[in-house]
Design an enzyme around this catalytic site. Structure first.
Site, PDB file in Angstrom:
ATOM      1  N   HIS A 240      38.885  44.501  30.355  1.00  0.00           N
ATOM      2  CA  HIS A 240      39.785  45.568  30.705  1.00  0.00           C
ATOM      3  C   HIS A 240      40.189  45.384  32.304  1.00  0.00           C
ATOM      4  O   HIS A 240      40.548  46.269  32.790  1.00  0.00           O
ATOM      5  CB  HIS A 240      38.800  46.588  31.328  1.00  0.00           C
ATOM      6  N   ASP A 257      46.824  45.635  25.436  1.00  0.00           N
ATOM      7  CA  ASP A 257      46.248  46.425  24.877  1.00  0.00           C
ATOM      8  C   ASP A 257      46.596  47.784  25.014  1.00  0.00           C
ATOM      9  O   ASP A 257      46.220  48.318  26.565  1.00  0.00           O
ATOM     10  CB  ASP A 257      44.604  46.000  25.077  1.00  0.00           C
ATOM     11  N   ASP A 268      45.307  52.264  19.306  1.00  0.00           N
ATOM     12  CA  ASP A 268      44.237  51.042  19.570  1.00  0.00           C
ATOM     13  C   ASP A 268      44.810  49.907  19.412  1.00  0.00           C
ATOM     14  O   ASP A 268      44.423  49.397  18.683  1.00  0.00           O
ATOM     15  CB  ASP A 268      43.091  51.448  19.645  1.00  0.00           C
ATOM     16  N   HIS A 351      35.277  49.024  16.909  1.00  0.00           N
ATOM     17  CA  HIS A 351      34.489  50.755  16.694  1.00  0.00           C
ATOM     18  C   HIS A 351      35.413  51.483  16.745  1.00  0.00           C
ATOM     19  O   HIS A 351      36.702  50.867  15.665  1.00  0.00           O
ATOM     20  CB  HIS A 351      34.128  50.555  18.922  1.00  0.00           C
ATOM     21  N   HIS A 358      36.048  54.776  21.883  1.00  0.00           N
ATOM     22  CA  HIS A 358      35.551  54.026  20.919  1.00  0.00           C
ATOM     23  C   HIS A 358      34.525  55.474  20.605  1.00  0.00           C
ATOM     24  O   HIS A 358      34.212  56.684  20.937  1.00  0.00           O
ATOM     25  CB  HIS A 358      34.705  53.618  22.071  1.00  0.00           C
ATOM     26  N   GLU A 382      39.078  43.642  16.322  1.00  0.00           N
ATOM     27  CA  GLU A 382      39.537  43.251  17.606  1.00  0.00           C
ATOM     28  C   GLU A 382      39.439  41.712  17.735  1.00  0.00           C
ATOM     29  O   GLU A 382      38.593  41.708  18.869  1.00  0.00           O
ATOM     30  CB  GLU A 382      39.802  43.755  18.252  1.00  0.00           C
TER      31      GLU A 382
END
Length: 431
Positions: A240, A257, A268, A351, A358, A382
């Site tokens: 992240h 991303d 996403d 997810h 999410h 992913e």
């Protein structure tokens, strides 16, 4: 956009599930960026799913057993002095007309009016949130009604989490929701395409971020679905990473991303590519391995398959590939069972996706059983491999030669489960 009729249908379906209960939903709070500067307001997704209402300081109540009012809203009343500063409110009368509530009250009447609806249910459905003071308010009213139960024989005996009732409904997307998510993913693709065109050695990561996010807004998106990750070189090994301040160098991989939000629905996407147009031998080996894992994982996303199958397939492919590259060694089954691959791949393979990035929905039915995919589910796929410059192998596994360190690859697509298989919604950006 989601129609008035669809919101009505959602509420009717939800109330049919809660039966004799009463449900309460609180709007999202207005978040502060710093001092007296506020973030752009974003409604709580559950609240929005059932109402379409996009103002703070509101409460929605669903009381299917009340004789007159089944859908009740409490909102901020019109106040011209406040609206000059913070924007127009729909107000009490407007909320009734626009959002179809049976009755609307000013929010300051909540404590007075709420008990008359709570008493009609045998339980309260409410999700204990980060709003501690409102949690305490609900518990206070519940306890008070329990105290009066012996005298009148009515009222809620239990408090249950509304997530377990509403989120299964949210996890199956309607045709209208799929249209919205298609648009969000379409804009996400265009942002990634612009990044691919613009990226080159010598630019900074934040320059790429600016081009992506400019594209989202220029084409009509609401903005980013989440903070954009633009990670070059060793930064691609930080899952992240959002600093986005490094100067990109020739020979770097660039992991992006980023997703666009459109009408509250989200895309996403992750793509990884060599900035100068050509992989090194090691970069190519890792990329091809992740791509193979993703391709085979996507094949597992179809009705009837359990949620863990696509993750298990990705892990299986990654482990075999890392063994071939001599970055792992030993029995594959043992490596997987003991999670010896986790220094390279430490997250799961996807997810749910929808109103939240999410998104709502459970992954397991109980301790031992994963949920099965159904048509209308949307999931990200992913897989990745991250060989951090600071990687520490599991005991008994090979030391990692320096030539591999700093390579991070993730490839992510958004996949709709269809009646006969799946559809990759984000196939417009090349892999």
């Amino acid at each position: 956009m989601i129609t008035f009729t669809e919101y009505q249908q959602r509420r009717q379906k939800f109330m049919s599930v809660i039966g004799k209960g009463v449900a309460v939903f609180r709007s999202a709070p207005q978040s502060v960026m710093h001092n007296d500067v506020e973030y752009v307001y974003r409604q709580d997704s559950d609240f929005y799913y059932l109402t379409g209402f996009n103002e703070s300081e509101a409460v929605a109540v669903f009381a299917p057993n009340h004789e007159e009012h089944q859908f009740i809203l409490f909102v901020q009343p019109k106040d011209l002095a406040s609206e000059i500063w913070t924007g127009y409110r729909v107000g009490v009368e407007g909320a009734k007309d626009v959002y179809g509530a049976d009755v609307v009250y000013p929010i300051n009447e909540l404590d007075e009016k709420l008990p008359q609806y709570l008493i009609t249910g045998d339980r309260i459905y409410y999700h204990l949130s980060r709003d501690v003071s409102f949690n305490e308010k609900i518990i206070y009213h519940w306890r008070k009604l329990i105290g009066s139960y012996p005298k009148n024989g009515r009222g809620p005996k239990a408090l249950e989490d509304s997530n377990f009732v509403l989120h299964p409904l949210r996890s199956i997307k309607s045709e209208a929701e799929i249209v919205m998510i298609r648009k969000a993913t379409e804009l996400s693709v265009k942002g990634h395409q612009r990044a691919r065109e613009f990226a080159q050695p010598g630019r900074y990561e934040y320059e790429i971020q600016a081009e992506i996010e400019h594209t989202f807004r220029q084409l009509g998106g609401d903005g980013v679905a989440y903070p954009s990750i633009v990670a070059s070189g060793g930064n691609s090994c930080i899952l992240h990473y959002i600093e986005n301040n490094r100067k990109i160098e020739a020979g770097d991989l660039l992991l992006i991303d980023a997703g666009c939000c459109y009408g509250y629905y989200n895309g996403d996407i992750t793509r990884t590519f060599p900035v100068n147009g050509k992989f090194t031998s090691q970069q190519k080996d890792i990329y091809q391995l992740v791509l193979s894992a993703q391709t085979q994982a996507i094949e597992q996303v179809k009705p009837g398959n359990t949620y863990n199958q696509f993750h298990d397939k990705a892990v299986e492919v990654l482990v075999e590939g890392l063994k071939e590259l001599k970055l792992l060694e030993g029995d594959s089954k043992e490596i997987i069972e003991q999670e010896k691959y986790k220094p390279f791949y430490m997250h799961r393979t996807g997810h749910w996706l929808g109103l939240d990035v999410h998104d709502a929905g459970t992954y397991k039915q109980d301790k031992d059983n994963w949920v099965k995919f159904q048509a209308g589910n949307i999931v990200t796929v992913e897989p990745g491999i991250y060989i951090s410059p600071y990687i520490t192998p599991v005991e008994g596994q090979p030391e990692i030669p320096d030539i591999w360190k700093g390579i991070g690859v993730r490839i992510e697509d958004d996949v709709l489960v269809t009646e006969s298989g799946n559809e990759v919604l984000t196939s417009g950006i090349e892999k």
